[in-house]
Design a protein around this motif. Sequence first.
Motif, PDB file in Angstrom:
ATOM      1  N   ALA A 238       0.824  -1.213   0.000  1.00  0.00           N
ATOM      2  CA  ALA A 238       0.000   0.000   0.000  1.00  0.00           C
ATOM      3  C   ALA A 238       0.854   1.257   0.000  1.00  0.00           C
ATOM      4  CB  ALA A 238      -0.931  -0.004   1.210  1.00  0.00           C
ATOM      5  N   PHE A 239       1.990   1.212   0.705  1.00  0.00           N
ATOM      6  CA  PHE A 239       2.859   2.383   0.800  1.00  0.00           C
ATOM      7  C   PHE A 239       4.075   2.286  -0.120  1.00  0.00           C
ATOM      8  CE2 PHE A 239       0.369   2.572   4.669  1.00  0.00           C
ATOM      9  CZ  PHE A 239       0.095   3.934   4.799  1.00  0.00           C
ATOM     10  N   GLU A 240       4.133   1.215  -0.899  1.00  0.00           N
ATOM     11  CA  GLU A 240       5.226   1.042  -1.861  1.00  0.00           C
ATOM     12  C   GLU A 240       6.581   1.252  -1.179  1.00  0.00           C
ATOM     13  OE1 GLU A 240       4.452   3.601  -5.213  1.00  0.00           O
ATOM     14  OE2 GLU A 240       2.329   3.045  -5.265  1.00  0.00           O
ATOM     15  N   ILE A 241       6.760   0.589  -0.049  1.00  0.00           N
ATOM     16  CA  ILE A 241       7.975   0.772   0.743  1.00  0.00           C
ATOM     17  C   ILE A 241       9.157   0.145   0.018  1.00  0.00           C
ATOM     18  CG2 ILE A 241       9.114   0.287   2.946  1.00  0.00           C
ATOM     19  CD1 ILE A 241       6.294   0.136   4.205  1.00  0.00           C
ATOM     20  N   GLY A 242      10.184   0.957  -0.216  1.00  0.00           N
ATOM     21  CA  GLY A 242      11.366   0.480  -0.916  1.00  0.00           C
ATOM     22  C   GLY A 242      12.406  -0.092   0.022  1.00  0.00           C
ATOM     23  N   GLU A 243      13.438  -0.683  -0.547  1.00  0.00           N
ATOM     24  CA  GLU A 243      14.516  -1.269   0.250  1.00  0.00           C
ATOM     25  C   GLU A 243      15.214  -0.224   1.112  1.00  0.00           C
ATOM     26  OE1 GLU A 243      15.412  -4.446   0.647  1.00  0.00           O
ATOM     27  OE2 GLU A 243      13.647  -4.991  -0.541  1.00  0.00           O
ATOM     28  N   ASP A 244      15.242   1.025   0.647  1.00  0.00           N
ATOM     29  CA  ASP A 244      15.918   2.088   1.391  1.00  0.00           C
ATOM     30  C   ASP A 244      14.985   2.815   2.354  1.00  0.00           C
ATOM     31  OD1 ASP A 244      14.303   3.446  -0.380  1.00  0.00           O
ATOM     32  OD2 ASP A 244      15.850   4.842  -1.060  1.00  0.00           O
ATOM     33  N   GLY A 245      13.721   2.347   2.461  1.00  0.00           N
ATOM     34  CA  GLY A 245      12.766   2.978   3.362  1.00  0.00           C
ATOM     35  C   GLY A 245      11.901   4.035   2.717  1.00  0.00           C
ATOM     36  N   SER A 246      12.213   4.440   1.505  1.00  0.00           N
ATOM     37  CA  SER A 246      11.370   5.410   0.803  1.00  0.00           C
ATOM     38  C   SER A 246       9.981   4.818   0.605  1.00  0.00           C
ATOM     39  CB  SER A 246      11.988   5.769  -0.552  1.00  0.00           C
ATOM     40  OG  SER A 246      13.266   6.362  -0.375  1.00  0.00           O
ATOM     41  N   PHE A 247       8.975   5.678   0.618  1.00  0.00           N
ATOM     42  CA  PHE A 247       7.611   5.175   0.509  1.00  0.00           C
ATOM     43  C   PHE A 247       6.701   6.213  -0.141  1.00  0.00           C
ATOM     44  CE2 PHE A 247       7.833   7.388   4.528  1.00  0.00           C
ATOM     45  CZ  PHE A 247       6.596   7.985   4.715  1.00  0.00           C
ATOM     46  N   THR A 248       5.507   5.774  -0.483  1.00  0.00           N
ATOM     47  CA  THR A 248       4.526   6.625  -1.145  1.00  0.00           C
ATOM     48  C   THR A 248       3.270   6.692  -0.298  1.00  0.00           C
ATOM     49  OG1 THR A 248       5.371   5.977  -3.323  1.00  0.00           O
ATOM     50  CG2 THR A 248       3.176   6.984  -3.259  1.00  0.00           C
ATOM     51  N   THR A 249       2.720   7.880  -0.196  1.00  0.00           N
ATOM     52  CA  THR A 249       1.480   8.055   0.548  1.00  0.00           C
ATOM     53  C   THR A 249       0.510   8.901  -0.272  1.00  0.00           C
ATOM     54  OG1 THR A 249       0.553   8.711   2.696  1.00  0.00           O
ATOM     55  CG2 THR A 249       2.248  10.140   1.767  1.00  0.00           C
ATOM     56  N   ASP A 250      -0.733   8.945   0.172  1.00  0.00           N
ATOM     57  CA  ASP A 250      -1.731   9.775  -0.503  1.00  0.00           C
ATOM     58  C   ASP A 250      -1.680  11.199   0.024  1.00  0.00           C
ATOM     59  OD1 ASP A 250      -2.820   7.790  -2.112  1.00  0.00           O
ATOM     60  OD2 ASP A 250      -4.357   7.236  -0.658  1.00  0.00           O
ATOM     61  N   MET A 251      -2.041  12.146  -0.809  1.00  0.00           N
ATOM     62  CA  MET A 251      -2.293  13.507  -0.373  1.00  0.00           C
ATOM     63  C   MET A 251      -3.619  13.952  -0.955  1.00  0.00           C
ATOM     64  SD  MET A 251       0.478  15.732  -2.569  1.00  0.00           S
ATOM     65  CE  MET A 251      -0.409  17.286  -2.383  1.00  0.00           C
ATOM     66  N   LEU A 252      -4.305  14.801  -0.228  1.00  0.00           N
ATOM     67  CA  LEU A 252      -5.634  15.250  -0.594  1.00  0.00           C
ATOM     68  C   LEU A 252      -5.595  16.727  -0.976  1.00  0.00           C
ATOM     69  CD1 LEU A 252      -8.772  14.625  -0.576  1.00  0.00           C
ATOM     70  CD2 LEU A 252      -8.758  15.570   1.748  1.00  0.00           C
ATOM     71  N   VAL A 253      -6.281  17.059  -2.048  1.00  0.00           N
ATOM     72  CA  VAL A 253      -6.504  18.454  -2.438  1.00  0.00           C
ATOM     73  C   VAL A 253      -8.004  18.692  -2.368  1.00  0.00           C
ATOM     74  CG1 VAL A 253      -6.209  20.201  -4.225  1.00  0.00           C
ATOM     75  CG2 VAL A 253      -4.506  18.377  -3.980  1.00  0.00           C
ATOM     76  N   LEU A 254      -8.436  19.484  -1.412  1.00  0.00           N
ATOM     77  CA  LEU A 254      -9.864  19.718  -1.182  1.00  0.00           C
ATOM     78  C   LEU A 254     -10.193  21.185  -1.391  1.00  0.00           C
ATOM     79  CD1 LEU A 254     -12.095  18.186   1.549  1.00  0.00           C
ATOM     80  CD2 LEU A 254     -12.110  20.667   1.255  1.00  0.00           C
ATOM     81  N   TRP A 255     -11.234  21.439  -2.178  1.00  0.00           N
ATOM     82  CA  TRP A 255     -11.688  22.794  -2.474  1.00  0.00           C
ATOM     83  C   TRP A 255     -13.026  23.051  -1.788  1.00  0.00           C
ATOM     84  CZ3 TRP A 255      -8.163  25.564  -5.129  1.00  0.00           C
ATOM     85  CH2 TRP A 255      -7.201  24.863  -5.872  1.00  0.00           C
ATOM     86  N   ALA A 256     -13.180  24.233  -1.245  1.00  0.00           N
ATOM     87  CA  ALA A 256     -14.421  24.580  -0.553  1.00  0.00           C
ATOM     88  C   ALA A 256     -14.706  26.060  -0.737  1.00  0.00           C
ATOM     89  CB  ALA A 256     -14.325  24.243   0.924  1.00  0.00           C
ATOM     90  N   THR A 257     -15.913  26.451  -0.365  1.00  0.00           N
ATOM     91  CA  THR A 257     -16.277  27.865  -0.452  1.00  0.00           C
ATOM     92  C   THR A 257     -17.165  28.238   0.737  1.00  0.00           C
ATOM     93  OG1 THR A 257     -17.196  29.570  -1.929  1.00  0.00           O
ATOM     94  CG2 THR A 257     -18.399  27.475  -1.795  1.00  0.00           C
ATOM     95  N   LYS A 258     -17.216  29.508   0.978  1.00  0.00           N
ATOM     96  CA  LYS A 258     -18.115  30.060   1.999  1.00  0.00           C
ATOM     97  C   LYS A 258     -19.344  30.570   1.258  1.00  0.00           C
ATOM     98  CE  LYS A 258     -18.267  33.697   5.564  1.00  0.00           C
ATOM     99  NZ  LYS A 258     -17.420  34.671   6.302  1.00  0.00           N
ATOM    100  N   GLU A 259     -20.445  29.886   1.443  1.00  0.00           N
ATOM    101  CA  GLU A 259     -21.649  30.220   0.683  1.00  0.00           C
ATOM    102  C   GLU A 259     -22.249  31.543   1.152  1.00  0.00           C
ATOM    103  OE1 GLU A 259     -23.948  26.654   1.246  1.00  0.00           O
ATOM    104  OE2 GLU A 259     -23.251  25.853  -0.689  1.00  0.00           O
ATOM    105  N   HIS A 260     -22.854  32.250   0.222  1.00  0.00           N
ATOM    106  CA  HIS A 260     -23.571  33.468   0.548  1.00  0.00           C
ATOM    107  C   HIS A 260     -24.762  33.143   1.430  1.00  0.00           C
ATOM    108  CE1 HIS A 260     -21.377  36.128  -2.289  1.00  0.00           C
ATOM    109  NE2 HIS A 260     -21.296  35.030  -3.030  1.00  0.00           N
ATOM    110  N   VAL A 261     -24.974  33.927   2.462  1.00  0.00           N
ATOM    111  CA  VAL A 261     -26.126  33.691   3.353  1.00  0.00           C
ATOM    112  C   VAL A 261     -27.378  34.297   2.729  1.00  0.00           C
ATOM    113  CG1 VAL A 261     -27.074  34.144   5.632  1.00  0.00           C
ATOM    114  CG2 VAL A 261     -24.639  33.743   5.371  1.00  0.00           C
TER     115      VAL A 261
END
Length: 261
Positions: A238-261
């Motif tokens: 899942a983390f693609e852990i390499g022999e040297d300890g390097s690994f891969t993880t997920d990152m999230l990009v989330l967009w939001a807004t403040k709606e007009h009342v």
Amino acid sequence: MPEAPGSADHGAVVERQFGARAAAYLSSSVHAQGQEFVQLRTRVGEIDAPRVLDLGCGAGHVSFQLADLASEVVAYDLSPRMLAVVGEAAGERGFGNIRTVQGVAESLPFAADSFDVVCSRFSAHHWRDVGLALREARRVLKPGGLAAFIDVAASEQPLFDSFLQTVEMLRDTSHVRDYAPSEWAKMVGEAGLAVTASSRQRLRLDFETWIARMRTPDVMREAIRHLQSQVGQEVRDAFEIGEDGSFTTDMLVLWATKEHV
């Protein structure tokens, strides 16, 4: 009640961990580069001369990416030494519209409805109270404004989540939590922001650089490597852990807004 010997509040731990490493974060390719910057520049570029808050700015990479598109960028961070690096680099790069302000994410010293854009990248996993910080982000964002939250994302699966939180804490004692996408959606909604889009990316971390950037003690470094060697194959895959300890993880990009009342 006095603190126990050797103890410190979370803010002091964050400053201890990051203040002395500010220059390393300025030169870090993980922090200076990323395909999410293309999305940020595209979306912010659609707003006429926006006022931007870079919340938890670290070494200022979001601020530098958006300065030429903004009327003003406020680079905001807990660490005075990080802000000193940002201010110096902004001057060297000719960004006179970047202003640095020191403080915590949970208590923003800005008026309500005062920013067109609020961005936070690789910072929220250090915040003591994400819900409060997100409510503060909403308060200072103008109605209809753009919010972007970018961070390492935990897995929805408990096994993978436990592994990630453990290696993060061993590497950096100021780490609080990486949140799963479902947690992010819930927290952002509860803060009164409306999620408009989200996406996940994969982030490859070179182990030696990742460790060196935080000057992780050898005992913690070895604990991470031992854990990597002892976990099951599904975690290693899942983390693609390499022999040297390097690994891969997920990152999230989330967009939001403040709606007009």
